[in-house]
Motif scaffolding. Structure first.
Motif, PDB file in Angstrom:
ATOM      1  N   ILE A  53       4.950   4.236  22.152  1.00  0.00           N
ATOM      2  CA  ILE A  53       5.986   4.299  23.239  1.00  0.00           C
ATOM      3  C   ILE A  53       6.372   2.602  23.613  1.00  0.00           C
ATOM      4  N   PRO A  54       7.421   2.191  23.350  1.00  0.00           N
ATOM      5  CA  PRO A  54       7.826   0.639  23.622  1.00  0.00           C
ATOM      6  C   PRO A  54       7.996   0.665  25.233  1.00  0.00           C
ATOM      7  N   THR A  55       7.680  -0.422  25.701  1.00  0.00           N
ATOM      8  CA  THR A  55       8.117  -0.999  27.185  1.00  0.00           C
ATOM      9  C   THR A  55       8.722  -2.179  27.178  1.00  0.00           C
ATOM     10  N   PRO A  56      10.123  -2.563  27.515  1.00  0.00           N
ATOM     11  CA  PRO A  56      10.912  -3.764  27.490  1.00  0.00           C
ATOM     12  C   PRO A  56      10.242  -4.377  28.718  1.00  0.00           C
TER      13      PRO A  56
ATOM     14  N   ASP B 269       3.503 -11.640  19.741  1.00  0.00           N
ATOM     15  CA  ASP B 269       2.924 -12.832  20.657  1.00  0.00           C
ATOM     16  C   ASP B 269       1.352 -12.331  20.846  1.00  0.00           C
ATOM     17  N   ASP B 270       0.933 -11.095  21.266  1.00  0.00           N
ATOM     18  CA  ASP B 270      -0.277 -10.554  21.618  1.00  0.00           C
ATOM     19  C   ASP B 270      -0.680  -9.381  21.225  1.00  0.00           C
ATOM     20  N   ASN B 271      -1.647  -8.923  21.218  1.00  0.00           N
ATOM     21  CA  ASN B 271      -2.028  -7.690  21.353  1.00  0.00           C
ATOM     22  C   ASN B 271      -3.448  -7.429  21.898  1.00  0.00           C
ATOM     23  N   GLN B 272      -3.717  -6.661  22.700  1.00  0.00           N
ATOM     24  CA  GLN B 272      -4.958  -6.550  23.604  1.00  0.00           C
ATOM     25  C   GLN B 272      -5.525  -4.991  23.476  1.00  0.00           C
ATOM     26  N   VAL B 273      -6.718  -5.027  23.147  1.00  0.00           N
ATOM     27  CA  VAL B 273      -7.590  -3.765  23.286  1.00  0.00           C
ATOM     28  C   VAL B 273      -7.704  -3.190  24.544  1.00  0.00           C
ATOM     29  N   MET B 274      -7.801  -2.203  24.758  1.00  0.00           N
ATOM     30  CA  MET B 274      -7.672  -1.395  26.131  1.00  0.00           C
ATOM     31  C   MET B 274      -9.059  -1.806  26.664  1.00  0.00           C
ATOM     32  N   PRO B 275      -9.281  -1.908  27.981  1.00  0.00           N
ATOM     33  CA  PRO B 275     -10.519  -2.439  28.709  1.00  0.00           C
ATOM     34  C   PRO B 275     -11.550  -1.250  28.424  1.00  0.00           C
TER      35      PRO B 275
ATOM     36  N   GLY C  45      11.603 -10.508  28.155  1.00  0.00           N
ATOM     37  CA  GLY C  45      12.203 -10.412  26.836  1.00  0.00           C
ATOM     38  C   GLY C  45      11.313  -9.996  25.746  1.00  0.00           C
ATOM     39  N   THR C  46      10.321  -9.665  26.036  1.00  0.00           N
ATOM     40  CA  THR C  46       9.482  -9.077  24.968  1.00  0.00           C
ATOM     41  C   THR C  46       9.391  -7.322  25.328  1.00  0.00           C
ATOM     42  N   ILE C  47       8.685  -6.805  24.182  1.00  0.00           N
ATOM     43  CA  ILE C  47       8.592  -5.497  24.115  1.00  0.00           C
ATOM     44  C   ILE C  47       7.125  -5.139  24.107  1.00  0.00           C
ATOM     45  N   LEU C  48       6.604  -4.279  24.898  1.00  0.00           N
ATOM     46  CA  LEU C  48       5.043  -3.937  24.802  1.00  0.00           C
ATOM     47  C   LEU C  48       4.915  -2.563  24.031  1.00  0.00           C
ATOM     48  N   VAL C  49       4.098  -2.138  23.195  1.00  0.00           N
ATOM     49  CA  VAL C  49       4.345  -0.967  22.533  1.00  0.00           C
ATOM     50  C   VAL C  49       2.771  -0.342  22.594  1.00  0.00           C
TER      51      VAL C  49
ATOM     52  N   ALA D  33       0.624  -3.812  22.016  1.00  0.00           N
ATOM     53  CA  ALA D  33       0.755  -4.976  21.256  1.00  0.00           C
ATOM     54  C   ALA D  33       2.315  -5.713  21.704  1.00  0.00           C
ATOM     55  N   GLU D  34       2.439  -6.890  21.798  1.00  0.00           N
ATOM     56  CA  GLU D  34       3.608  -7.492  22.510  1.00  0.00           C
ATOM     57  C   GLU D  34       4.551  -8.109  21.306  1.00  0.00           C
TER      58      GLU D  34
END
Length: 171
Positions: free
Chosen positions: A32-35, A62-68, A39-43, A52-53
């Protein structure tokens, strides 16, 4: 998100062409994407436990992070625009996660029942629960969490905030 394609889909409204932007990590099953207001989209990626961004201006991730918390089953995000923080629901671990712009993701424990969808309005992260007939409200400023009985015998689904500040919930 193109779950079976391992990336983010983008439709050219003028030509109808669909481009797939492969995820920046292996075995992706993007959802699921979130604008964002910047101006980026987090998925989200439920299976791989990441967000991921995507930057549509530069056409790069630009970035991607593993959930805490491992095995979170991150579902969906919603931006707290004044704080430039996106909140995510973490179904399997009864948590909400916060990703501030340019920062590191953290999470907080909330209600049992599988937080599924969320919406943010005036310092409150509202979230629906997939397995209980309750809605949650987490106050970002105070850390207080409150549950409300859902007004019908059903579980909550997708949420949004109207232009007038009303939180609406699907079932």
């Amino acid at each position: 998100g193109m779950n079976s394609q391992g990336g983010l889909g983008e439709i050219d409204a003028q030509t109808g062409a669909i481009a797939v932007h492969p995820a920046p990590y292996a075995n992706a099953q993007m959802a699921i994407p979130t604008p964002t207001s910047w101006g980026t989209i987090l998925v989200t990626d439920h299976i791989v436990n990441r967000v991921a961004e995507w930057n549509p201006t530069t056409n790069v991730w630009d970035d991607n992070q593993v959930m805490p918390t491992s095995s979170s089953w991150v579902v969906q995000g919603f931006e707290d625009t004044p704080r430039q923080t996106v909140w995510f629901t973490c179904y399997s671990v009864q948590k909400l996660a916060a990703w501030p712009r340019g920062g590191t993701m953290t999470d907080v424990t909330v209600s049992n029942g599988g937080p599924s969808f969320c919406a943010v309005h005036e310092d409150i992260v509202y979230y629906s629960l997939w397995t209980r007939d309750r809605l949650g409200a987490y106050n970002v400023s105070t850390g207080q969490n409150v549950e409300y009985a859902f007004p019908v015998n059903d579980v909550g689904g997708p949420m949004w905030v109207t232009p007038h500040g009303e939180v609406v919930v699907g079932t």
